[in-house]
Motif scaffolding. Sequence first.
Motif, PDB file in Angstrom:
ATOM      1  N   ILE A 269      50.158  46.513  36.471  1.00  0.00           N
ATOM      2  CA  ILE A 269      48.888  46.366  37.175  1.00  0.00           C
ATOM      3  C   ILE A 269      48.247  45.002  36.918  1.00  0.00           C
ATOM      4  O   ILE A 269      47.593  44.425  37.788  1.00  0.00           O
ATOM      5  N   PHE A 270      48.474  44.434  35.737  1.00  0.00           N
ATOM      6  CA  PHE A 270      47.866  43.151  35.420  1.00  0.00           C
ATOM      7  C   PHE A 270      48.554  42.026  36.198  1.00  0.00           C
ATOM      8  O   PHE A 270      47.890  41.104  36.690  1.00  0.00           O
ATOM      9  N   GLU A 271      49.854  42.102  36.339  1.00  0.00           N
ATOM     10  CA  GLU A 271      50.586  41.131  37.154  1.00  0.00           C
ATOM     11  C   GLU A 271      50.221  41.288  38.632  1.00  0.00           C
ATOM     12  O   GLU A 271      50.068  40.301  39.367  1.00  0.00           O
ATOM     13  N   LEU A 272      50.080  42.550  39.067  1.00  0.00           N
ATOM     14  CA  LEU A 272      49.711  42.812  40.459  1.00  0.00           C
ATOM     15  C   LEU A 272      48.314  42.284  40.764  1.00  0.00           C
ATOM     16  O   LEU A 272      48.080  41.673  41.814  1.00  0.00           O
ATOM     17  N   ARG A 273      47.379  42.488  39.852  1.00  0.00           N
ATOM     18  CA  ARG A 273      46.014  41.998  40.061  1.00  0.00           C
ATOM     19  C   ARG A 273      45.990  40.479  40.191  1.00  0.00           C
ATOM     20  O   ARG A 273      45.274  39.926  41.027  1.00  0.00           O
ATOM     21  N   LYS A 274      46.804  39.805  39.383  1.00  0.00           N
ATOM     22  CA  LYS A 274      46.867  38.345  39.465  1.00  0.00           C
ATOM     23  C   LYS A 274      47.416  37.908  40.824  1.00  0.00           C
ATOM     24  O   LYS A 274      46.884  36.982  41.453  1.00  0.00           O
ATOM     25  N   ALA A 275      48.466  38.580  41.287  1.00  0.00           N
ATOM     26  CA  ALA A 275      49.055  38.236  42.590  1.00  0.00           C
ATOM     27  C   ALA A 275      48.062  38.503  43.724  1.00  0.00           C
ATOM     28  O   ALA A 275      47.966  37.720  44.676  1.00  0.00           O
ATOM     29  N   LEU A 276      47.328  39.603  43.639  1.00  0.00           N
ATOM     30  CA  LEU A 276      46.329  39.912  44.668  1.00  0.00           C
ATOM     31  C   LEU A 276      45.228  38.855  44.697  1.00  0.00           C
ATOM     32  O   LEU A 276      44.801  38.418  45.775  1.00  0.00           O
ATOM     33  N   GLN A 277      44.776  38.467  43.517  1.00  0.00           N
ATOM     34  CA  GLN A 277      43.716  37.458  43.446  1.00  0.00           C
ATOM     35  C   GLN A 277      44.186  36.139  44.040  1.00  0.00           C
ATOM     36  O   GLN A 277      43.439  35.482  44.776  1.00  0.00           O
ATOM     37  N   GLU A 278      45.412  35.752  43.723  1.00  0.00           N
ATOM     38  CA  GLU A 278      45.938  34.484  44.240  1.00  0.00           C
ATOM     39  C   GLU A 278      46.081  34.503  45.754  1.00  0.00           C
ATOM     40  O   GLU A 278      46.007  33.458  46.402  1.00  0.00           O
ATOM     41  N   ASN A 279      46.261  35.699  46.324  1.00  0.00           N
ATOM     42  CA  ASN A 279      46.416  35.830  47.767  1.00  0.00           C
ATOM     43  C   ASN A 279      45.142  36.326  48.459  1.00  0.00           C
ATOM     44  O   ASN A 279      45.177  36.677  49.635  1.00  0.00           O
ATOM     45  N   HIS A 280      44.048  36.366  47.704  1.00  0.00           N
ATOM     46  CA  HIS A 280      42.741  36.750  48.248  1.00  0.00           C
ATOM     47  C   HIS A 280      42.777  38.138  48.887  1.00  0.00           C
ATOM     48  O   HIS A 280      42.237  38.362  49.974  1.00  0.00           O
ATOM     49  N   ILE A 281      43.416  39.058  48.183  1.00  0.00           N
ATOM     50  CA  ILE A 281      43.508  40.453  48.621  1.00  0.00           C
ATOM     51  C   ILE A 281      42.761  41.325  47.618  1.00  0.00           C
ATOM     52  O   ILE A 281      42.838  41.106  46.408  1.00  0.00           O
ATOM     53  N   GLY A 282      42.058  42.321  48.120  1.00  0.00           N
ATOM     54  CA  GLY A 282      41.243  43.163  47.258  1.00  0.00           C
ATOM     55  C   GLY A 282      41.992  44.295  46.595  1.00  0.00           C
ATOM     56  O   GLY A 282      43.171  44.535  46.835  1.00  0.00           O
ATOM     57  N   LEU A 283      41.254  45.036  45.744  1.00  0.00           N
ATOM     58  CA  LEU A 283      41.789  46.187  45.012  1.00  0.00           C
ATOM     59  C   LEU A 283      41.194  47.497  45.511  1.00  0.00           C
ATOM     60  O   LEU A 283      41.379  48.534  44.891  1.00  0.00           O
ATOM     61  N   GLY A 284      40.470  47.441  46.627  1.00  0.00           N
ATOM     62  CA  GLY A 284      39.855  48.653  47.143  1.00  0.00           C
ATOM     63  C   GLY A 284      38.482  48.901  46.548  1.00  0.00           C
ATOM     64  O   GLY A 284      37.783  47.988  46.119  1.00  0.00           O
TER      65      GLY A 284
END
Length: 395
Positions: A269-284
């Motif tokens: 989840i921590f790696e996924l959160r970093k990738a989402l942030q870098e791509n300007h995608i939210g977590l819901g």
Amino acid sequence: MKWKVIPVLCIALSLDACTHKEAQNDGIEPIQILNADNPLSISLQDIVDSVAYIPLETTPECLIGEIGCIKRDDNFYFVKDRNGLYVFDENGHYLNMIGRKGNGPGEYVFMDNFFLDRDNDHVYVIANYMKKVLRYSYAGEYLGDISLSENDANIASAMMCGDGEMLAYYPIPNDVFKADSQYKLLTEAEGAYTSVSLLPQAPVNSGEASYNFLYCPMDYFEGKCFFLSVMSNVLHVYENGKAVAKYKVDMPDILPSKDFLERHKEDDIFELRKALQENHIGLGLTKIASSEGYLFVTINYMKTLMWDGKEAVLLSDVMDDNFDLYLSDNFASSDENIRYCEAALLYESKDEIMNSGNKGLMEVVNKLKVDDNPVICRNYFKKNAIEVLKRKLEE
């Protein structure tokens, strides 16, 4: 200065079905957001009539450390820190402690969290390590315990949702904890809880760490239990033993696409959160709080919807003019998660506060010592707050 905040679908939806780009006609009612493309920056004073500041009494028997959460029931405040659970009256006077650490009757090795039975004036302490939930009166009298099965004893937070029924939220799976439910309905009978799964776990994991993901996942609104799901844009309601998907927040990039998750399926989840942030995608949807007839729903730990059950306004920033600071989503506290401020932080800003003109806060701070217990901050929201925000949108 930094403020802290203490510190349900008859058919379970898959994560893919909740994404904005792939949303289907699922019968879930979209929340009407008046300014989805234009988040509003406001002053806290725009939407509250007043803020009550209640210093928690400091005594030799009650020296509060790092707070886990604060809950309220009418005239009582319940404050959990790493050492125990303390009870205060409506004016902040210390009353008693709930249980204590130990291995004897009425004691717990470690308190994971607690919840309130407001109908019967009972406090329940969650002790996962002991596979028990301990019950006390508000006065601290030990009333017995309820057993948890091995598969149920990893509760992150809980809330009463009926007579003898508990809505329990669990951390996302990790390398040790493999349970397949985000939420369970736990029903008490003959000294033990039996459980029914309400929502499956999201297809993410936290590797070696235990990670709640949602730290304020549920609250009461309009007489019902509302709760969030991990990596979802859906608001669920508990009804008749089931998790029913009632409302959703339709906004672009609020969630990752199916293809994005597939590319990152091996990430924790921590790696996924970093990738989402870098791509300007939210977590819901990441936080829920109910107060004064409004439901506040935080998106991606940042923007917050203020919803009266009919219309919602999206807030990007909330400024507290008394301190000239941004509160982010910390203004949206509720009886399940009361907002507070550390005494040391108030003490450091004493000069500014004494010049603020806020007589109530000035009186509190003038008597405060740097090592005193925290100060509770209760917002009283305006009954016409949505109308006030609509006028601001027209400016």
